[in-house]
Enzyme design. Sequence first.
Site, PDB file in Angstrom:
ATOM      1  N   GLY A  43      -6.390 113.023   3.746  1.00 63.27           N
ATOM      2  CA  GLY A  43      -6.414 114.490   4.233  1.00 63.27           C
ATOM      3  C   GLY A  43      -7.434 114.958   5.100  1.00 63.27           C
ATOM      4  O   GLY A  43      -7.498 116.189   5.609  1.00 63.27           O
ATOM      5  N   ARG A  96       0.310 119.309   4.814  1.00 67.37           N
ATOM      6  CA  ARG A  96      -0.574 119.006   5.597  1.00 67.37           C
ATOM      7  C   ARG A  96      -0.600 119.548   7.125  1.00 67.37           C
ATOM      8  O   ARG A  96      -1.804 119.517   7.611  1.00 67.37           O
ATOM      9  CB  ARG A  96      -0.649 117.393   5.727  1.00 67.37           C
ATOM     10  N   ASP A 142     -14.310 117.892  -4.692  1.00 68.81           N
ATOM     11  CA  ASP A 142     -13.898 118.313  -5.739  1.00 68.81           C
ATOM     12  C   ASP A 142     -14.782 117.835  -7.040  1.00 68.81           C
ATOM     13  O   ASP A 142     -16.161 118.435  -7.259  1.00 68.81           O
ATOM     14  CB  ASP A 142     -12.351 118.294  -6.224  1.00 68.81           C
ATOM     15  N   ASP A 195     -11.990 116.009   3.589  1.00 70.02           N
ATOM     16  CA  ASP A 195     -11.454 117.342   3.619  1.00 70.02           C
ATOM     17  C   ASP A 195     -11.815 118.116   2.348  1.00 70.02           C
ATOM     18  O   ASP A 195     -12.211 119.473   2.804  1.00 70.02           O
ATOM     19  CB  ASP A 195      -9.742 117.177   3.501  1.00 70.02           C
ATOM     20  N   ASP A 218      -2.697 118.298   1.028  1.00 64.88           N
ATOM     21  CA  ASP A 218      -1.290 118.406   0.713  1.00 64.88           C
ATOM     22  C   ASP A 218      -0.969 118.954  -0.581  1.00 64.88           C
ATOM     23  O   ASP A 218      -1.920 118.864  -1.637  1.00 64.88           O
ATOM     24  CB  ASP A 218      -0.682 116.988   0.732  1.00 64.88           C
TER      25      ASP A 218
HETATM   26  P1  5GP Z   1     -12.673 114.274  -6.194  1.00 58.65           P
HETATM   27  O1  5GP Z   1     -12.288 114.851  -7.388  1.00 58.65           O
HETATM   28  O2  5GP Z   1     -12.933 112.703  -6.186  1.00 58.65           O
HETATM   29  O3  5GP Z   1     -13.877 114.973  -5.229  1.00 58.65           O
HETATM   30  O4  5GP Z   1     -11.549 114.742  -5.029  1.00 58.65           O
HETATM   31  C1  5GP Z   1     -10.720 113.813  -4.955  1.00 58.65           C
HETATM   32  C2  5GP Z   1      -9.199 114.056  -4.003  1.00 58.65           C
HETATM   33  O5  5GP Z   1      -8.783 115.239  -4.793  1.00 58.65           O
HETATM   34  C3  5GP Z   1      -9.620 114.924  -2.622  1.00 58.65           C
HETATM   35  O6  5GP Z   1      -9.948 114.098  -1.748  1.00 58.65           O
HETATM   36  C4  5GP Z   1      -8.251 115.587  -2.655  1.00 58.65           C
HETATM   37  O7  5GP Z   1      -7.387 114.560  -1.773  1.00 58.65           O
HETATM   38  C5  5GP Z   1      -7.966 116.220  -3.902  1.00 58.65           C
HETATM   39  N1  5GP Z   1      -8.119 117.413  -4.218  1.00 58.65           N
HETATM   40  C6  5GP Z   1      -9.326 118.115  -4.780  1.00 58.65           C
HETATM   41  N2  5GP Z   1      -9.097 119.314  -5.102  1.00 58.65           N
HETATM   42  C7  5GP Z   1      -7.815 119.689  -4.107  1.00 58.65           C
HETATM   43  C8  5GP Z   1      -7.202 120.861  -3.697  1.00 58.65           C
HETATM   44  O8  5GP Z   1      -7.596 122.001  -4.246  1.00 58.65           O
HETATM   45  N3  5GP Z   1      -6.229 120.540  -3.056  1.00 58.65           N
HETATM   46  C9  5GP Z   1      -5.750 119.586  -2.432  1.00 58.65           C
HETATM   47  N4  5GP Z   1      -4.454 119.515  -1.648  1.00 58.65           N
HETATM   48  N5  5GP Z   1      -6.201 118.256  -2.777  1.00 58.65           N
HETATM   49  C10 5GP Z   1      -7.348 118.448  -3.721  1.00 58.65           C
END
Ligand code: 5GP
Length: 177
Positions: free
Chosen positions: A46, A166, A104, A101, A160
């Site tokens: 990402g 992307r 979350d 990127d 994505d």
């Molecule tokens: P985490 O929850 O571990 O912080 O994020 C894990 C992954 O979830 C991120 O690196 C990303 O790939 C994906 N992700 C989280 N929120 C979004 C979003 O709103 N859009 C997209 N495309 N991916 C997301």
Amino acid sequence: MIRLNDRTFDVFLSEEEVLQQVRHLGVQLSRDYEGKELIFLAILNGSFMFASDLLKQISIPCEISFVKMSSYSGTNSRGEVNELLGINSDIRGKHVVIIEDIVDSGLTVDKIHSLLGVHGAASVKVCTLLFKPDAFLGKCKPDYIGFPISNAFVVGYGLDYNEKGRNLSAIYQLKES
Ligand code: 5GP
């Protein structure tokens, strides 16, 4: 408005807005790491577009490595093992900036942090283009944030939807159906 597979998305941040903020982050990082041994670790897939634009704004000497989190199952008691693939530089004693990127829940960054612990970095900080504060459950809050955003799903600029989107130069938000 764009359509990817079965979903519709509206423009959320234009290319100009993104690039302006990326420039600010580049200036800030170049100032904060002046005189330090700096290595960026860009997390694939990402962050490839963000990393490319951000690194062009770094005006001090630095190293760059592209890494990938792999997780595979069935090899330990919790059923999941994570590994950081592609650290081909020695990070011992160096100041590490992780390029993400989006943060979350924050669990990915927490895992990367703990995997880096064993490599003996002098410091580890996180630079993310997007941050969802309302979803955040992690320990390592990002140190450099492009845009705090709501919990809506976004695509484009490296992010994505089922591997599509992307390549888009702006960031789009899922339209509620
Ligand atoms: P985490 O929850 O571990 O912080 O994020 C894990 C992954 O979830 C991120 O690196 C990303 O790939 C994906 N992700 C989280 N929120 C979004 C979003 O709103 N859009 C997209 N495309 N991916 C997301």
